[in-house]
Design a protein around this motif. Structure first.
Motif, short mmCIF file in Angstrom:
data_model
loop_
_atom_site.label_atom_id
_atom_site.label_comp_id
_atom_site.label_asym_id
_atom_site.label_seq_id
_atom_site.Cartn_x
_atom_site.Cartn_y
_atom_site.Cartn_z
N LYS A 135 0.93 4.34 -3.13
CA LYS A 135 1.03 5.28 -2.81
C LYS A 135 1.88 6.07 -3.74
O LYS A 135 1.67 7.09 -4.03
CB LYS A 135 0.80 5.87 -1.24
N GLN A 136 3.47 6.06 -2.86
CA GLN A 136 4.41 6.93 -3.69
C GLN A 136 3.56 6.87 -5.18
O GLN A 136 4.69 7.72 -5.95
CB GLN A 136 5.23 5.94 -3.04
N ALA A 176 1.82 6.59 -7.27
CA ALA A 176 0.62 7.50 -7.50
C ALA A 176 1.03 9.03 -7.24
O ALA A 176 0.67 9.75 -8.09
CB ALA A 176 -1.11 6.65 -6.48
N LYS A 177 1.61 9.34 -6.34
CA LYS A 177 2.49 10.67 -5.97
C LYS A 177 3.35 11.15 -7.42
O LYS A 177 3.64 11.99 -8.00
CB LYS A 177 2.78 10.59 -4.98
N SER A 204 0.87 -0.92 -0.13
CA SER A 204 -0.45 0.29 -0.30
C SER A 204 0.79 1.46 0.10
O SER A 204 0.62 2.16 -0.88
CB SER A 204 -1.43 -0.15 0.72
N TRP A 205 2.15 1.15 0.41
CA TRP A 205 2.98 2.65 0.74
C TRP A 205 3.61 2.77 -0.28
O TRP A 205 3.19 3.80 -1.08
CB TRP A 205 3.95 1.66 1.88
#
Length: 188
Positions: free
Chosen positions: A53-54, A56-57, A49-50
């Protein structure tokens, strides 16, 4: 089982496993030489999940700031910049070491994402080649900062007194690096 992203494993003499998501959306897993692939896969799964998220950023940054998307630096160009940096840092280190009355070991030029320079307990110095893209006073500050560790292996008042004795306006260079350092990564 299909993975939601691909990743590259980089083995080295490190002791821990770590994940890095680069600005171009590449996922790199750094692991000790003898670390089993099953452990790495499990570690990545726990961090999924981390990582997503990265990723996507990184994608959002690429979409919103297309002007920042430089083509990757070729190995030939990187080697050229590192050679130029070596010449500059060797010259500056010799000069400031004489002024400060300190010795040092080996000088290594690197491309660290989180450091501009470092000094080992043995006096070996590392400098980030990207500093050659900064104003010359900033290079001087980083060299003096690392050499000051030859007298004070910390960041105490005594340490900064050593830096200030050589560069009275060091705070300006330190501030420049804090405010503009990221731009050195975007320059080439």
């Amino acid at each position: 089982m299909k993975k939601p992203f691909n990743y590259e494993i980089i083995y080295s003499s490190r002791k821990t496993v770590a994940i890095q998501v680069t600005s171009d959306g590449t996922v790199k897993v750094r692991a000790p030489y003898r670390c089993p692939r099953s452990f790495i896969d499990s570690f990545v799964k726990k961090q999924e999940s981390w990582v997503l998220k990265q990723l996507a950023k990184a994608e959002e940054r690429r979409r919103n700031h297309p002007q920042d998307n430089h083509p990757p630096l070729s190995e030939k160009d990187r080697a050229r910049y590192m050679k130029i940096a070596r010449d500059i840092f060797v010259r500056k280190t010799e000069y400031y070491a004489r002024i400060m009355g300190v010795t040092y070991g080996r000088i290594t030029i690197r491309e660290q994402k989180t450091r501009w320079g470092s000094c080992s307990s043995r006096g070996n110095l590392n400098f980030n080649w990207r500093l050659i893209l900064a104003p010359e006073e900033v290079l001087d500050y980083v060299v003096v900062h690392e050499l000051a560790h030859r007298k004070e292996m910390n960041h105490s008042r005594a340490f900064y007194a050593v830096v200030e004795s050589v560069l009275p306006d060091y705070r300006r260079q330190k501030k420049w690096l804090r405010e503009n350092g990221q731009k050195l990564w975007e320059a080439v």
